[in-house]
Design a protein around this motif. Structure first.
Motif, short mmCIF file in Angstrom:
data_model
loop_
_atom_site.label_atom_id
_atom_site.label_comp_id
_atom_site.label_asym_id
_atom_site.label_seq_id
_atom_site.Cartn_x
_atom_site.Cartn_y
_atom_site.Cartn_z
N GLN A 157 0.79 -1.22 0.00
CA GLN A 157 0.00 0.00 0.00
C GLN A 157 0.83 1.27 0.00
OE1 GLN A 157 -3.51 -0.24 2.68
NE2 GLN A 157 -2.67 -2.23 3.29
N GLY A 158 2.16 1.15 0.05
CA GLY A 158 2.99 2.35 0.13
C GLY A 158 2.73 3.09 1.42
N GLU A 159 2.68 4.41 1.35
CA GLU A 159 2.44 5.20 2.56
C GLU A 159 1.00 4.99 3.04
OE1 GLU A 159 2.04 9.90 3.69
OE2 GLU A 159 3.81 9.29 2.50
N MET A 160 0.87 4.56 4.31
CA MET A 160 -0.45 4.32 4.89
C MET A 160 -0.88 5.41 5.87
SD MET A 160 -0.46 0.22 5.58
CE MET A 160 -2.22 0.21 5.93
N ARG A 161 0.06 5.93 6.64
CA ARG A 161 -0.22 6.96 7.62
C ARG A 161 0.92 7.97 7.64
NH1 ARG A 161 -4.32 4.63 7.37
NH2 ARG A 161 -5.73 3.91 9.04
N ARG A 162 0.58 9.23 7.91
CA ARG A 162 1.58 10.27 8.11
C ARG A 162 1.04 11.22 9.18
NH1 ARG A 162 5.64 13.37 4.40
NH2 ARG A 162 5.45 11.47 3.14
N TRP A 163 1.81 11.37 10.25
CA TRP A 163 1.43 12.27 11.34
C TRP A 163 2.61 13.16 11.69
CZ3 TRP A 163 1.29 6.83 12.79
CH2 TRP A 163 0.06 6.22 12.59
N THR A 164 2.33 14.37 12.14
CA THR A 164 3.37 15.25 12.67
C THR A 164 3.03 15.58 14.12
OG1 THR A 164 3.85 16.22 10.50
CG2 THR A 164 4.54 17.47 12.44
#
Length: 424
Positions: A157-164
């Motif tokens: 799925q490649g990038e699943m989540r991104r948080w800062t």
């Protein structure tokens, strides 16, 4: 854990204290072992003679990691292969990253074959810090001043989540339970939140909401833990049977007081706990090493001062029992600049520089010792009781009767070896 941030229904746990070892009754094969013994043990030593390089006698596959994140894999009669990244707890998969043109390429390496099995590209410059137990999901970070961006990615799925997050966090492990939505993500990611260079606390990212939360108390799941620790991570070992990640922290302090060392215990199912190390080991200001028995029954800690301690792992997860302490300690009659330890089902092996000790796995009584012509940085004990040692630029295999069976030269410029294991 000492300095405490109070939250609702918080039960304090000890981390970095000075609880002495004592006899402890409990449900294990060590219930009859005695309390700590620090009497030096005198042992005879023999010196093994070197032989020419023999590659095929090693087990089919070995992998070592170094303090600068180099991963070196070995197969019989094949030149070693080096890469840089992070290894999954099972030791079968590594994740590496390459940054170019504003993007990071993540690669999954099968350590059994050295094949790159998948790669995906994400925006930004990131480095991998953790791989989940199955070897699929990788956690990566892009730290900025006072904040951290965390990305989760998989081959499919490649990038699943991104948080800062407005703080410095480093993913350490994935929870061993999956979100009910069925998207393949674990319910949480355990992270180390750094409040200062050597001051941290454990938090959990809820993968559904992206919120930083509190971990549960490993020994009492009805409680949460929010505590600040001041110490430096030195070495870690994973116990797959109980899904426990043990990390040795040293130089623990509180208000300027030296509290010694402790073993941070992270249960990948749902909890954290800290285990006091007997002060007789001297681990606050000396090198240390950890090992677990293959069946997951026991945890061992060793110090370059010659101290060794054995813990029963069931003691750590049974919150109805007394506070867990070392079931047995021993003191080897030697001191060194470095220490390494490994365990099989039948014995524990401790290396103090170039002196190798074979110990009983329950009583820690010395069965044998011998001298070796290297300063050992890491070791592993094989199922047939042969020992593989790494240090001084090479890797050697030694038989139970102290003969050199095989030898490989490490790649040039290899840094200090921190882990050596068979890849199954």
């Amino acid at each position: 854990m000492r300095k405490t941030v109070v939250v609702a229904v918080l039960v304090l746990v000890s981390c970095g204290g000075s609880t002495p070892s004592s006899t402890l009754e409990g449900p294990s094969d060590t219930a009859t072992t005695k309390s700590a013994s620090t009497t030096p043990v005198e042992v005879a030593t023999t010196v093994a003679q070197p032989i020419k390089d023999e590659q095929a006698a090693f087990p089919a596959r070995l992998a070592l990691t170094t303090k600068d994140s180099e991963i070196v894999t070995f197969s019989p009669n094949v030149e070693p292969v080096s890469t840089w990244g992070v290894v999954a707890p099972t030791g079968k998969v590594a994740a590496t990253t390459v940054f170019a043109d504003g993007k990071t390429t993540i690669r999954w390496h099968d350590l059994m074959t050295d094949a790159i099995t998948a790669e995906v590209t994400i925006d930004g410059e990131f480095r991998a810090t953790a791989v989940e137990q199955g070897g699929k999901i990788v956690a990566l970070i892009d730290p900025a001043d006072g904040s951290t961006t965390v990305v989760l990615a998989t081959p499919e799925q490649g990038e699943m989540r991104r948080w800062t997050f407005p703080t410095v966090v480093v993913p350490e492990a994935f929870a061993n339970a999956f979100a009910p939505e069925g998207n393949g993500l674990p319910i949480g990611v355990f992270v180390i939140e750094y409040l200062a260079a050597d001051t941290y606390r454990v938090r959990v990212i809820d993968t559904a909401s992206g919120q930083l939360g509190l971990p549960l108390n490993l020994r009492d799941k009805s409680q949460t833990v929010d505590e600040v620790m001041t110490a430096v991570s030195r070495t870690a070992v994973f116990e797959p049977m109980h899904q426990l990640l043990f990390t040795l922290y040293q130089d623990a302090t509180e208000g300027g007081e030296d509290l010694g060392a402790f073993i941070h215990t992270l249960g990948l199912i749902n909890g954290v706990w800290c285990l006091d190390v007997p002060p007789s080991l001297g681990l606050a200001d000396h090198p240390g090493a950890l090992a677990v028995s293959p069946g997951g029954e026991r945890l061992y800690a060793a110090s370059s001062t010659g101290g060794v301690a054995m813990f029963v792992i069931n003691d750590l997860t049974d919150f109805s029992a007394d506070m867990p302490v070392a079931r047995q300690t021993a003191h080897l009659d030697a001191k060194a600049s470095r220490v390494a330890i490994g365990a099989s089902a039948r014995e524990v092996v401790v290396a103090l520089d170039g002196t190798i000790y074979r110990l009983d796995p329950i009583t820690l009584a010395v069965r044998d010792s011998f001298a070796w012509d290297m300063s050992v940085e890491a070791l592993t004990v094989l199922a047939d009781d042969n020992i593989v040692l790494a240090g001084t630029g090479r890797m050697t295999m030694v038989s139970p009767d102290e003969h050199l069976l095989a030898q490989r030269v490490l790649p040039a410029l290899t840094e200090e070896v921190t882990r050596l294991a068979v890849v199954n």
